[in-house]
Design a protein around this motif. Structure first.
Motif, PDB file in Angstrom:
ATOM      1  N   ASN A 217       0.821  -1.217   0.000  1.00 46.32           N
ATOM      2  CA  ASN A 217       0.000   0.000   0.000  1.00 46.32           C
ATOM      3  C   ASN A 217       0.853   1.263   0.000  1.00 46.32           C
ATOM      4  N   ILE A 218       1.919   1.246   0.788  1.00 45.68           N
ATOM      5  CA  ILE A 218       2.769   2.435   0.838  1.00 45.68           C
ATOM      6  C   ILE A 218       3.336   2.743  -0.547  1.00 45.68           C
ATOM      7  N   SER A 219       3.743   1.696  -1.263  1.00 40.99           N
ATOM      8  CA  SER A 219       4.250   1.914  -2.618  1.00 40.99           C
ATOM      9  C   SER A 219       3.163   2.497  -3.516  1.00 40.99           C
ATOM     10  N   ILE A 220       1.946   1.987  -3.377  1.00 40.89           N
ATOM     11  CA  ILE A 220       0.830   2.500  -4.190  1.00 40.89           C
ATOM     12  C   ILE A 220       0.578   3.973  -3.872  1.00 40.89           C
ATOM     13  N   TYR A 221       0.641   4.325  -2.590  1.00 39.39           N
ATOM     14  CA  TYR A 221       0.415   5.729  -2.192  1.00 39.39           C
ATOM     15  C   TYR A 221       1.484   6.635  -2.787  1.00 39.39           C
ATOM     16  N   ILE A 222       2.747   6.188  -2.674  1.00 34.94           N
ATOM     17  CA  ILE A 222       3.835   7.037  -3.181  1.00 34.94           C
ATOM     18  C   ILE A 222       3.606   7.292  -4.676  1.00 34.94           C
ATOM     19  N   LYS A 223       3.273   6.216  -5.379  1.00 32.01           N
ATOM     20  CA  LYS A 223       3.084   6.356  -6.833  1.00 32.01           C
ATOM     21  C   LYS A 223       1.974   7.371  -7.124  1.00 32.01           C
ATOM     22  N   SER A 224       0.882   7.233  -6.428  1.00 38.16           N
ATOM     23  CA  SER A 224      -0.251   8.121  -6.680  1.00 38.16           C
ATOM     24  C   SER A 224       0.075   9.572  -6.310  1.00 38.16           C
ATOM     25  N   LEU A 225       0.746   9.776  -5.177  1.00 39.38           N
ATOM     26  CA  LEU A 225       1.106  11.146  -4.774  1.00 39.38           C
ATOM     27  C   LEU A 225       2.084  11.771  -5.768  1.00 39.38           C
ATOM     28  N   VAL A 226       3.028  10.955  -6.255  1.00 40.39           N
ATOM     29  CA  VAL A 226       3.996  11.464  -7.229  1.00 40.39           C
ATOM     30  C   VAL A 226       3.260  11.897  -8.500  1.00 40.39           C
ATOM     31  N   GLU A 227       2.252  11.129  -8.912  1.00 38.39           N
ATOM     32  CA  GLU A 227       1.453  11.522 -10.080  1.00 38.39           C
ATOM     33  C   GLU A 227       0.758  12.851  -9.847  1.00 38.39           C
ATOM     34  N   LYS A 228       0.211  13.007  -8.642  1.00 33.01           N
ATOM     35  CA  LYS A 228      -0.489  14.264  -8.338  1.00 33.01           C
ATOM     36  C   LYS A 228       0.494  15.431  -8.332  1.00 33.01           C
ATOM     37  N   ILE A 229       1.676  15.209  -7.786  1.00 33.76           N
ATOM     38  CA  ILE A 229       2.686  16.272  -7.761  1.00 33.76           C
ATOM     39  C   ILE A 229       3.060  16.656  -9.194  1.00 33.76           C
ATOM     40  N   LEU A 230       3.319  15.636 -10.016  1.00 38.47           N
ATOM     41  CA  LEU A 230       3.736  15.920 -11.392  1.00 38.47           C
ATOM     42  C   LEU A 230       2.630  16.592 -12.198  1.00 38.47           C
ATOM     43  N   SER A 231       1.378  16.310 -11.832  1.00 40.73           N
ATOM     44  CA  SER A 231       0.292  16.943 -12.588  1.00 40.73           C
ATOM     45  C   SER A 231       0.157  18.425 -12.219  1.00 40.73           C
ATOM     46  N   GLU A 232       0.853  18.865 -11.189  1.00 42.01           N
ATOM     47  CA  GLU A 232       0.856  20.293 -10.828  1.00 42.01           C
ATOM     48  C   GLU A 232       2.050  21.033 -11.437  1.00 42.01           C
ATOM     49  N   LYS A 233       2.771  20.336 -12.332  1.00 47.66           N
ATOM     50  CA  LYS A 233       3.940  20.951 -12.966  1.00 47.66           C
ATOM     51  C   LYS A 233       3.465  21.992 -13.980  1.00 47.66           C
ATOM     52  N   LYS A 234       4.060  23.180 -13.922  1.00 47.14           N
ATOM     53  CA  LYS A 234       3.667  24.258 -14.832  1.00 47.14           C
ATOM     54  C   LYS A 234       4.590  24.265 -16.045  1.00 47.14           C
ATOM     55  N   GLU A 235       4.206  25.054 -17.054  1.00 45.48           N
ATOM     56  CA  GLU A 235       4.973  25.080 -18.296  1.00 45.48           C
ATOM     57  C   GLU A 235       6.420  25.498 -18.068  1.00 45.48           C
ATOM     58  N   ASN A 236       6.651  26.402 -17.137  1.00 41.30           N
ATOM     59  CA  ASN A 236       8.022  26.875 -16.897  1.00 41.30           C
ATOM     60  C   ASN A 236       8.814  25.946 -15.979  1.00 41.30           C
ATOM     61  N   GLY A 237       8.193  24.858 -15.545  1.00 41.50           N
ATOM     62  CA  GLY A 237       8.925  23.874 -14.746  1.00 41.50           C
ATOM     63  C   GLY A 237       8.635  23.942 -13.258  1.00 41.50           C
ATOM     64  N   LEU A 238       8.025  25.041 -12.796  1.00 37.65           N
ATOM     65  CA  LEU A 238       7.689  25.101 -11.366  1.00 37.65           C
ATOM     66  C   LEU A 238       6.653  24.016 -11.065  1.00 37.65           C
ATOM     67  N   ILE A 239       6.662  23.524  -9.833  1.00 40.64           N
ATOM     68  CA  ILE A 239       5.708  22.481  -9.459  1.00 40.64           C
ATOM     69  C   ILE A 239       4.857  23.028  -8.324  1.00 40.64           C
ATOM     70  N   GLY A 240       3.552  23.182  -8.576  1.00 41.37           N
ATOM     71  CA  GLY A 240       2.684  23.903  -7.642  1.00 41.37           C
ATOM     72  C   GLY A 240       2.955  25.378  -7.859  1.00 41.37           C
ATOM     73  N   ASN A 241       3.620  26.012  -6.910  1.00 42.13           N
ATOM     74  CA  ASN A 241       4.071  27.394  -7.140  1.00 42.13           C
ATOM     75  C   ASN A 241       5.544  27.534  -6.745  1.00 42.13           C
ATOM     76  N   THR A 242       6.029  28.760  -6.770  1.00 43.25           N
ATOM     77  CA  THR A 242       7.448  29.010  -6.474  1.00 43.25           C
ATOM     78  C   THR A 242       7.869  28.358  -5.156  1.00 43.25           C
ATOM     79  N   PHE A 243       6.968  28.438  -4.160  1.00 50.55           N
ATOM     80  CA  PHE A 243       7.370  28.064  -2.810  1.00 50.55           C
ATOM     81  C   PHE A 243       7.243  26.571  -2.528  1.00 50.55           C
ATOM     82  N   SER A 244       6.518  25.853  -3.364  1.00 52.14           N
ATOM     83  CA  SER A 244       6.412  24.403  -3.151  1.00 52.14           C
ATOM     84  C   SER A 244       7.427  23.643  -4.003  1.00 52.14           C
TER      85      SER A 244
END
Ligand code: CBY
Length: 434
Positions: A217-244
């Motif tokens: 389960n922990i592996s499944i969670y990491i995978k899913s969270l990493v997907e969510k993080i990557l889906s917040e990647k902006k065109e200029n490369g920032l992830i979320g915003n400057t501070f995250s």
């Protein structure tokens, strides 16, 4: 004939290039250290000590990247010790976790303070209190999941006791605490990936025993969270915003098994962060402290590695005493903004403040004009002042309510102490749920 002679050579060349490319760690190269100087200058401004989580953030960051500024470190440790002696009971779970990480980083002599003050036991209790609060208040912790992740991380790295089953129960990627409204919190997700990765590693190494399903389960969670993080990647490369972005980078460094090489261009992200530094984006010590480790290829999981504290960076820190270039507002000119407090109704006023003022200055001016409508309270947090109440209406973690800051109807990504206001702007503090 000539060709067949060259072929093995070309093969050898390729062979020697490919692995180095695959292992390329995305970090600032030594000749570019100069571009990190503004961060160190900002962290050096510790004369105005802003409480413990501020000190712990800065100390942890300095330790991780191996900067030998003994003078500053000593000041920060003093501040932390003062807190441990006087008001440890008021420190939140995540603040305590940060203190442990900062004191324990690099096995330096200050590590003993962790044991002298029984900080691990105390963190276990504070983590337990978070869980009890969730059980009593509809799944809402005393603080937030960013701090719960810091708790698990510190307990995991410093051999504290925690229940893997509870971690599995509470850290499912669908949990509402990863979100503020409908927005996934990259900071929170990133910290959870670091914590879960630590837990996963200690399960694999057999330091902690559990059944197979938890590990899976922990592996499944990491995978899913990493997907969510990557889906917040902006065109200029920032992830979320400057501070995250710095924390997202740390999470992606430790989880490269869970995404494809092409899913993330680390160098692009790094370059954009360097540009942001040069534009003065990381002007508060906590902002600077949180981004620095990732830029030097470090993560919070390196905290208890012996080798993590020696680095070439030590050398470039000694000459950081030049004054920081602050953009001084042009003469004494004034600007005027529209300021509103919105609960159900909206209360507005036109407020005139000196050019270069921050959001907080506007709120203070409005409060002077009408204390009943614009009266507010705040408290000092690691990122600066946080608004706790307006018109006597208090934010509550149990109810997930807070005072949201907006400009032109758009939420701000800075707090009241750092957001510089502009002439004619429509500023608002809005009673909101997250
Ligand atoms: N740190 C914490 O406990 C904070 C965790 C954090 C995820 C944090 C961002 C990320 C970080 N790296 O520290 C966080 N914010 C949280 C959890 C919250 C909630 C606080 C209440 C709770 N349950 O603990 C809440 C209410 C959702 C929240 N943040 C509100 C706000 C607004 C504050 C307004 C106010 N009342 O003063 C604000 C200004 C957003 C808005 N438009 O209203 C806000 N946060 C911002 C901008 C930020 C960023 C600060 C960036 C900056 N340069 O100032 C942030 C880094 C941070 C701090 N929040 Co919150 C997120 C980001 O933009 N990347 C651990 C502790 C030990 O220090």
């Amino acid at each position: 004939m000539r060709q067949s002679h060259q072929l093995p050579l070309v093969g050898l060349l390729l062979f020697s290039l490919i692995p180095s490319q695959l292992c390329e760690i995305c970090e600032v190269s030594e000749e570019n250290y100069i571009r990190l100087k503004p961060l160190l200058n900002t962290m050096n401004q510790s004369e105005y000590t802003r409480g413990t989580s501020f000190s712990a953030n800065v100390l942890l960051s300095l330790q991780l990247v191996g900067i030998q500024n003994q003078n500053l470190k000593q000041k920060l440790i003093q501040q932390i010790e003062y807190t441990m002696k006087r008001r440890l009971s008021q420190v939140s779970s995540g603040e305590l976790a940060l203190i442990i990480l900062a004191l324990g980083a690099c096995h330096n002599p200050d590590e003993n303070l962790i044991y002298d003050y029984h900080l691990i036991d105390k963190l276990e209790n504070k983590f337990q209190a978070e869980i009890e609060n969730m059980e009593a208040h509809n799944g809402n912790p005393l603080t937030n999941y960013y701090q719960l992740s810091l708790d698990v991380l510190a307990l995991c790295l410093f051999n504290g006791t925690y229940s893997t089953t509870k971690v599995v129960n509470y850290f499912t990627p669908e949990n509402k605490n990863y979100y503020f409204g409908s927005q996934f919190s990259v900071d929170t997700g990133a910290m959870a990936v670091l914590a879960l990765t630590c837990v996963k590693r200690s399960l694999i190494n057999g330091q902690v025993k559990t059944d197979e399903s938890n590990l899976k389960n922990i592996s499944i969670y990491i995978k899913s969270l990493v997907e969510k993080i990557l889906s917040e990647k902006k065109e200029n490369g920032l992830i979320g915003n400057t501070f995250s972005t710095g924390e997202a980078m740390q999470a992606l460094f430790v989880s490269s098994d869970y995404y494809h090489e092409n899913d993330w261009n680390c160098q692009q992200t790094l370059n954009t962060v360097l540009t942001e530094i040069s534009q003065g984006a990381f002007s508060t010590p906590t902002a600077a402290a949180q981004v620095l480790p990732a830029l030097m290829g470090k993560t919070f999981l390196d905290v208890n590695k012996d080798s993590s504290c020696v680095s070439a960076a030590g050398n470039f820190s000694n000459s950081t005493h030049e004054p920081v270039t602050v953009t001084t507002p042009g003469s004494q000119s004034s600007i005027s903004v529209n300021y509103s407090v919105r609960i159900n109704e909206t209360y507005s006023a036109n407020v005139t403040v000196p050019n270069g003022s921050v959001f907080l200055d506007v709120m203070e001016k409005a409060q002077k004009m009408n204390d009943t409508i614009f009266g507010f309270t705040m408290e000092e947090r690691s990122w600066g002042p946080y608004i706790t109440s307006v018109q006597g209406l208090w934010a509550s973690n149990n109810d997930r309510t807070y005072w949201e800051l907006l400009s032109g109807g758009i939420p701000l990504s800075q707090g009241v102490g750092s957001y510089v206001v502009h002439d004619g702007e429509n500023l608002e503090v809005r009673w909101s749920k997250y």
